[in-house]
Design a protein around this motif. Structure first.
Motif, PDB file in Angstrom:
ATOM      1  N   UNK A 231       1.106  -7.039   3.776  1.00 34.21           N
ATOM      2  CA  UNK A 231       1.149  -5.648   3.997  1.00 34.21           C
ATOM      3  C   UNK A 231       1.588  -4.661   2.736  1.00 34.21           C
ATOM      4  N   UNK A 232       2.522  -4.892   2.014  1.00 32.94           N
ATOM      5  CA  UNK A 232       2.811  -4.228   1.067  1.00 32.94           C
ATOM      6  C   UNK A 232       2.043  -4.306  -0.189  1.00 32.94           C
ATOM      7  N   UNK A 233       1.339  -5.751  -0.248  1.00 28.91           N
ATOM      8  CA  UNK A 233       0.639  -5.754  -1.411  1.00 28.91           C
ATOM      9  C   UNK A 233      -0.752  -4.925  -1.092  1.00 28.91           C
ATOM     10  N   UNK A 234      -1.258  -4.934   0.195  1.00 26.11           N
ATOM     11  CA  UNK A 234      -2.309  -3.966   0.796  1.00 26.11           C
ATOM     12  C   UNK A 234      -2.461  -2.591   0.418  1.00 26.11           C
ATOM     13  N   UNK A 235      -1.137  -2.159   0.630  1.00 24.87           N
ATOM     14  CA  UNK A 235      -0.880  -0.716   0.667  1.00 24.87           C
ATOM     15  C   UNK A 235      -0.744  -0.364  -0.843  1.00 24.87           C
ATOM     16  N   UNK A 236      -0.229  -1.087  -1.647  1.00 27.69           N
ATOM     17  CA  UNK A 236      -0.234  -0.769  -3.202  1.00 27.69           C
ATOM     18  C   UNK A 236      -1.560  -0.917  -3.460  1.00 27.69           C
ATOM     19  N   UNK A 237      -2.499  -1.703  -3.310  1.00 28.18           N
ATOM     20  CA  UNK A 237      -3.649  -2.013  -3.920  1.00 28.18           C
ATOM     21  C   UNK A 237      -4.465  -0.690  -3.468  1.00 28.18           C
ATOM     22  N   UNK A 238      -4.345  -0.509  -2.241  1.00 28.84           N
ATOM     23  CA  UNK A 238      -5.081   0.760  -1.630  1.00 28.84           C
ATOM     24  C   UNK A 238      -4.856   2.132  -2.510  1.00 28.84           C
ATOM     25  N   UNK A 239      -3.528   2.225  -2.715  1.00 31.69           N
ATOM     26  CA  UNK A 239      -3.177   3.397  -3.397  1.00 31.69           C
ATOM     27  C   UNK A 239      -3.648   3.375  -5.131  1.00 31.69           C
ATOM     28  N   UNK A 240      -4.116   2.276  -5.802  1.00 30.20           N
ATOM     29  CA  UNK A 240      -4.455   2.345  -7.115  1.00 30.20           C
ATOM     30  C   UNK A 240      -5.889   2.115  -6.991  1.00 30.20           C
ATOM     31  N   UNK A 241      -6.569   1.320  -6.082  1.00 33.82           N
ATOM     32  CA  UNK A 241      -8.060   0.945  -6.173  1.00 33.82           C
ATOM     33  C   UNK A 241      -8.758   2.288  -6.045  1.00 33.82           C
ATOM     34  N   UNK A 242      -9.838   2.651  -6.756  1.00 30.28           N
ATOM     35  CA  UNK A 242     -10.671   3.791  -6.620  1.00 30.28           C
ATOM     36  C   UNK A 242     -12.220   3.488  -6.136  1.00 30.28           C
TER      37      UNK A 242
END
Length: 361
Positions: A231-242
């Motif tokens: 979950x933490x990885x998904x949230x971090x990725x979603x905050x960076x991927x454009x």
């Protein structure tokens, strides 16, 4: 009444996190999973932190801590998909040997990391006709599958009758074969017994069930940590991927996916903590809680790791990101020591909702 971790437990958790972050990064896990190295260095570091001695009482050279402490450690190990024999040597083996009052002399070397004890319990949970383990006149015959810890010096072997036997890894007539599973962060093997000399540890099914309850809670905690990291990885990725000049975390669909994962996972932590509490303080509830907790975490862990992969899109399937290690760890945890269906049936038996005959069907 305290509804959280004590200061000592929080410090224990932080010290393990710090060690694993520095000494067991994903690259190290990847090398172990690929067979390029072993878990020896990681386990040696955990030994220095006193992890193998958590459940070993002070008289046998351990720390004598609680099942909740072990669950906290298991959660942290799961968060980092740590390759280690923690479940077998540090959780199940001490519980079996101390409950039975047998071969406690081994526990001192387990606490210091000199000895590793593997676990062959699957035949007592779901025996197969072609692999049934039989004991007669001090020797074992048959086969055990999905045995935990390929590198152990001893194995605790359970039969379908839930008797437990101790076998040396170098015993005559014992054949060991690596049995890789989808989760390469755990070493598993198959043991074939051809009149292998063994030492009877317990004929009491309650000892087997107590050890199994402790294992179920530890595995549920491991899955909790695994899912939390996904979950933490998904949230971090979603905050960076454009995409379309916006981070994907701003899209409603991605927000919903992350919110659903968090909502499913958050109540699980208190469930794991309470299940661990019952092991030491409420033994009448322990089997029911351990079974329900592991069954529930198995399904939540599968949902969270799958959804986290979907948030990553195509990148989630690449070895570069490595999210598949968490996905596979949750999948392995789901099946080993009993599937959710088997565990709920077991819980119903302890709640007297079904007969003993029905629980074995």
């Amino acid at each position: 009444m305290q509804f959280g971790l004590s200061e000592e437990q929080s410090l224990l958790q932080e010290s393990i996190k710090r060690f694993l972050t520095n000494q067991a990064p994903l690259d190290a896990v990847r090398k172990i999973a690929d067979g390029e190295s072993t878990d020896g260095d990681i386990w040696s570091g955990l030994v220095d932190l006193g992890i193998p001695s958590l459940l070993i009482n002070e008289a046998n050279g351990g720390l004598g801590l609680s099942s909740l402490d072990a669950a906290i450690v298991a959660e942290t190990l799961g968060y980092h998909v740590t390759p280690s024999p923690f479940l077998s040597s540090a959780v199940i083996a001490p519980v079996v040997l101390q409950s039975a009052g047998q071969r406690e002399d081994l526990l001192g070397s387990v606490a210091t990391g000199e000895t590793r004890i593997g676990i062959a319990f699957t035949e007592a949970i779901g025996a197969r006709a072609e692999t049934k383990v039989a004991s007669a006149n001090g020797v074992l015959s048959g086969q055990s599958l999905f045995v935990l810890d390929t590198d152990a010096e001893y194995y605790l072997v359970a039969t379908a009758e839930q008797t437990i036997h101790l076998v040396r890894a170098d015993a005559s007539g014992l054949e060991k074969k690596n049995l890789p599973t989808v989760d390469r962060t755990r070493s598993t093997c198959a043991l074939a017994y051809n009149n292998v000399p063994s030492e009877l540890i317990s004929e009491d099914p309650t000892i087997f069930h107590h050890a199994l309850d402790t294992a179920l809670v530890a595995m549920a905690a491991d899955t909790l940590g695994t899912a939390q990291c996904a979950l933490d990885q998904a949230v971090a990725y979603a905050g960076q991927r454009e995409q379309f000049n916006r981070v994907i975390a701003s899209f409603q669909a991605v927000k919903h996916m992350c919110a659903e994962m968090a909502a499913a996972l958050e109540p699980c932590r208190s469930m794991v903590w309470y299940a661990a509490h019952t092991l030491d303080e409420l033994p009448g509830e322990a089997s029911m809680m351990a079974s329900h907790t592991k069954a529930h975490l198995s399904e939540v862990g599968q949902f969270v790791t799958r959804t986290a992969t979907e948030v990553h899109g195509g990148m989630g399937f690449t070895d570069l990101v490595g999210l598949h290690y968490w996905f596979k760890r949750a999948g392995f945890n789901r099946q080993i020591m009993g599937s959710p269906e088997w565990l709920r049936q077991r819980a119903f038996k302890f709640q007297n909702l079904i007969s003993n005959d029905a629980s074995r069907s």
